[in-house]
Design an enzyme around this catalytic site. Structure first.
Site, PDB file in Angstrom:
ATOM      1  N   CYS A   1     -26.626 -10.575  19.489  1.00  0.00           N
ATOM      2  CA  CYS A   1     -25.198 -10.426  19.762  1.00  0.00           C
ATOM      3  C   CYS A   1     -24.480 -11.743  19.994  1.00  0.00           C
ATOM      4  CB  CYS A   1     -24.999  -9.487  20.947  1.00  0.00           C
ATOM      5  SG  CYS A   1     -25.448  -7.773  20.597  1.00  0.00           S
TER       6      CYS A   1
ATOM      7  N   GLU B   1     -33.243 -14.800  20.640  1.00  0.00           N
ATOM      8  CA  GLU B   1     -31.836 -14.780  21.042  1.00  0.00           C
ATOM      9  C   GLU B   1     -31.726 -15.426  22.413  1.00  0.00           C
ATOM     10  OE1 GLU B   1     -27.909 -11.928  21.535  1.00  0.00           O
ATOM     11  OE2 GLU B   1     -29.848 -10.989  21.161  1.00  0.00           O
TER      12      GLU B   1
ATOM     13  N   ASN C   1     -24.871  -9.402  12.437  1.00  0.00           N
ATOM     14  CA  ASN C   1     -26.035  -9.085  13.266  1.00  0.00           C
ATOM     15  C   ASN C   1     -26.301  -7.590  13.335  1.00  0.00           C
ATOM     16  OD1 ASN C   1     -28.040  -9.093  15.407  1.00  0.00           O
ATOM     17  ND2 ASN C   1     -26.366  -8.467  16.735  1.00  0.00           N
ATOM     18  N   GLU C   2     -25.458  -6.883  14.057  1.00  0.00           N
ATOM     19  CA  GLU C   2     -25.697  -5.460  14.316  1.00  0.00           C
ATOM     20  C   GLU C   2     -24.396  -4.692  14.081  1.00  0.00           C
ATOM     21  OE1 GLU C   2     -28.761  -3.750  17.539  1.00  0.00           O
ATOM     22  OE2 GLU C   2     -26.784  -4.150  18.380  1.00  0.00           O
TER      23      GLU C   2
END
Length: 658
Positions: free
Chosen positions: A244, A48, A375-376
């Site tokens: 993120c 990331e 993603n999350e």
């Protein structure tokens, strides 16, 4: 330091002598009973763009804000003059003409005396190496009659010139110019000066400086030492681009893969989501140029032998920030991006996106097998969008495995709701994340022992032991954290029929530009070092084998009894038995492994030892190997292995079958 080290060594030797006088604990390895197959993707890496990981890190560009697209258009730049030179700089807005690269600068030189120009500070400075070749490029246009030429200089921290080159723009139309030169000194905090000499004006854009030596020596490529560390892990997969940043603080600033490929000057810059995330580590100059884009990610995965795992936005901005949502009836473009990405990776030259990949220099497909939807994310909004994505992808590409988020935590109501839903939907792979204290990792080595063997597979997508607290700036990459991760990973491997993938996070961090710690690999502008956590990950990856076999004590799997954690595997390709054993206690443990099965073994085994350090031991730029693996050999007596495992130590034993 020498006295302390001698004292510690003496204590360790005394502990070993005491242990050797004890009765060894006996473990049984049933080498002929395969318990689970270990997927080639078992241990991978997660990238990331946080901590200056891309721009200022693995992407080797040295110029910050090279195309003047930061919100403050001259961020990183300063006007300079010498010997009476005078001039001015104006930012030109060309949004109507080039919205993806909307700003250039016009530099006016007012007289023929002296020089006027600009300097660029780089990403917390520029790392310059003596004898290294550097390539300066700029896109420029010069009105007729202008006499301006460009003199490029590298300055060290004291202002001395350590490299120089000259070029003269000649065209009234935009044209790319290049000059190469060699640095005469090494400097960690260098800066770039672009002097204009001669009366007149010139328009400039895409002011760039790269070392000529990059990974595989690709022009305008990646930083070789950092990619080498990834290659040395022999990862099974590369997850990209996050994290993120896939989501963005809002949807305007989400990651859009189609804007990250093709001509560099057409890749639209955006602000990085980590720009102002933490008040204790603000980074207002943190943007994304996408010089490291999806084509480069796919090629890097190919280079290091890893399966590509792209993660795409599912119509949700980061739920820790704005939580902005795309209405379901407007989700089609997001879904189409996913379908087009699969075609870009796997399509033939007769397809739109497969042809583009070939036109970009890669006719061979990337053999994409899996894709992350979101993603999350968590909650009902994610479930609704996941359903739409999954149906569209599976209808067209049923072979693609979909990675599904179960949220940012490994437990709690949100996790339980998603876990139940995805199991009911027979989802492919669930992405679990854990940022917890070292004790959590020790206590949860049994986490997957009782998971449903017929349910979805697990991707331990992000994990790292936190020495202080989640997102604390005081977290350390110390040996206590690394050892606890090793213990936890024995549980991942022991349950390889459930856990198919695992990756530590985050991957990279600049020592002067980080937002989050701990991190796997740290670097400055010239050097890099691997953490103790890196060596744990590497040892598991290099020694995973092909199939898990039972390693038992008193008929039970070894997962914390007497502070011991262990797993065993066979490698059918190399015909070896591999034993991984962690002693998490502060006392040496004599152990004996009794091996059953038809195979016989060579008399000498290879042992790799990582440990016998103090809990707070760390590596650094100046001591990069303070905590690092040490290889040795040991004698094997028939099917019995006896070894003393030092305190706080991780050992790997490889035994060759005859």
């Amino acid at each position: 330091m020498i006295i302390k080290r001698a004292f510690f060594t003496a204590c360790a030797m005394a502990a070993l002598a005491t242990a050797q006088a004890q009765t060894p604990k006996v473990y049984t390895i049933e080498a002929d009973k395969v318990k689970a197959h270990i997927e080639p993707t078992m241990y991978g890496i997660f990238f990331e763009d946080i901590n200056l990981a891309a721009d200022g890190g693995v992407y080797a560009e040295l110029v910050k804000n090279r195309s003047f697209e930061f919100d403050s258009h001259l961020a990183g730049w300063k006007e300079q003059q010498k010997n009476g030179g005078k001039g001015s700089v104006a930012v030109i807005d060309r949004t109507a003409e080039r919205p993806e690269n909307a700003h250039t600068i016009k530099v006016n030189v007012e007289n023929n005396t002296g020089s006027f120009g600009l300097s660029n500070e780089g990403f917390r400075g520029m790392g310059i190496k003596k004898g290294e070749g550097y390539s300066f490029t700029v896109t420029a246009r010069k009105p007729a009659g202008s006499l301006v030429k460009l003199i490029v200089e590298l300055h060290n921290a004291k202002g001395a010139v350590i490299g120089t080159g000259t070029l003269t723009p000649t065209s009234a139309d935009w044209k790319k110019y290049n000059v190469k030169f060699t640095a005469t000194a090494t400097e960690n905090k260098a800066s770039l000066y672009v002097w204009l000499k001669g009366k007149g004006s010139v328009d400039l854009d895409m002011v760039s400086l790269f070392p000529q030596h990059t990974w595989k020596n690709r022009p305008a490529g990646l930083r070789a030492d950092l990619v080498q560390k990834l290659y040395d892990m022999k990862p099974g997969f590369l997850r990209f681009p996050g994290g993120c940043i896939v989501e963005g603080r809002d949807l305007v600033n989400r990651y859009q893969w189609k804007k990250s490929i093709g001509d560099i000057d057409k890749r639209e810059n955006i602000i990085n989501r980590w720009n102002m995330e933490f008040k204790h580590r603000p980074a207002p100059d943190y943007y994304q140029t996408f010089g490291l884009g999806f084509m480069e990610y796919f090629m890097t995965a190919e280079d290091i032998g890893a399966s590509p795992l792209p993660i795409l936005n599912c119509g949700m901005a980061c739920q820790f920030n704005t939580g902005q949502l795309v209405p379901l009836e407007e989700l089609d473009p997001y879904v189409q991006d996913a379908l087009d990405l699969i075609e870009f990776a796997n399509g033939g030259p007769d397809t739109k996106w497969g042809k583009l990949r070939a036109d970009l220099g890669h006719p061979k497909t990337f053999n994409l097998k899996m894709l992350g939807v979101g993603n999350e994310q968590w909650g009902d909004q994610y479930i609704a969008r996941w359903k739409i994505f999954t149906k569209a992808i599976k209808d067209k590409y049923p072979y693609i495995k979909i990675i599904s988020s179960v949220g940012p935590s490994p437990d709690g109501d949100d996790f339980n709701k998603l876990d139940k839903f995805f199991r009911g939907m027979n989802a492919d792979i669930l992405d679990e994340h854990y940022y917890r204290a070292p004790k959590w990792f020790l206590d949860n080595a049994k986490r997957y022992d009782n998971y449903d063997r017929k349910g979805p597979k697990i991707f331990a997508g992000e994990y790292a032991a936190q020495s202080v607290a989640i997102a604390s700036p005081d977290n350390k990459n110390n040996w206590e954290c690394a050892l606890s991760e090793a213990a936890f990973m024995t549980g991942l491997e022991r349950n390889a029929d459930v856990v198919n993938m695992a990756s530590y996070a985050p991957l990279f961090a600049h020592v002067d530009g980080w937002q989050w710690t701990p991190d796997l690999i740290w670097f400055d502008n010239l050097r890099s070092y691997a953490t103790p956590n890196y060596y744990v990950q590497q040892l598991f990856s290099l020694n995973k084998g092909t199939d898990v076999v039972p390693l038992l004590k008193d008929g039970e799997m070894v997962s914390g009894q007497d502070g011991a954690y262990a797993t065993a595997s066979i490698d059918k390709k190399t015909k070896e038995l591999i034993i991984k054993f962690i002693n998490s206690t502060d006392k040496a443990q004599p152990v004996s492994f009794n091996i059953s099965g038809a195979a016989a073994y060579q008399k000498t085994a290879v042992v790799t030892t990582l440990g016998n350090y103090k809990k707070d031991a760390e590596n650094s730029l100046d001591a990069p190997k303070a905590v690092s693996p040490v290889k040795s050999t040991m004698i094997v007596s028939g099917k019995s292995v006896k070894v003393t495992v030092e305190p706080a130590t991780f050992k790997v034993i490889r035994m060759k079958m005859i």
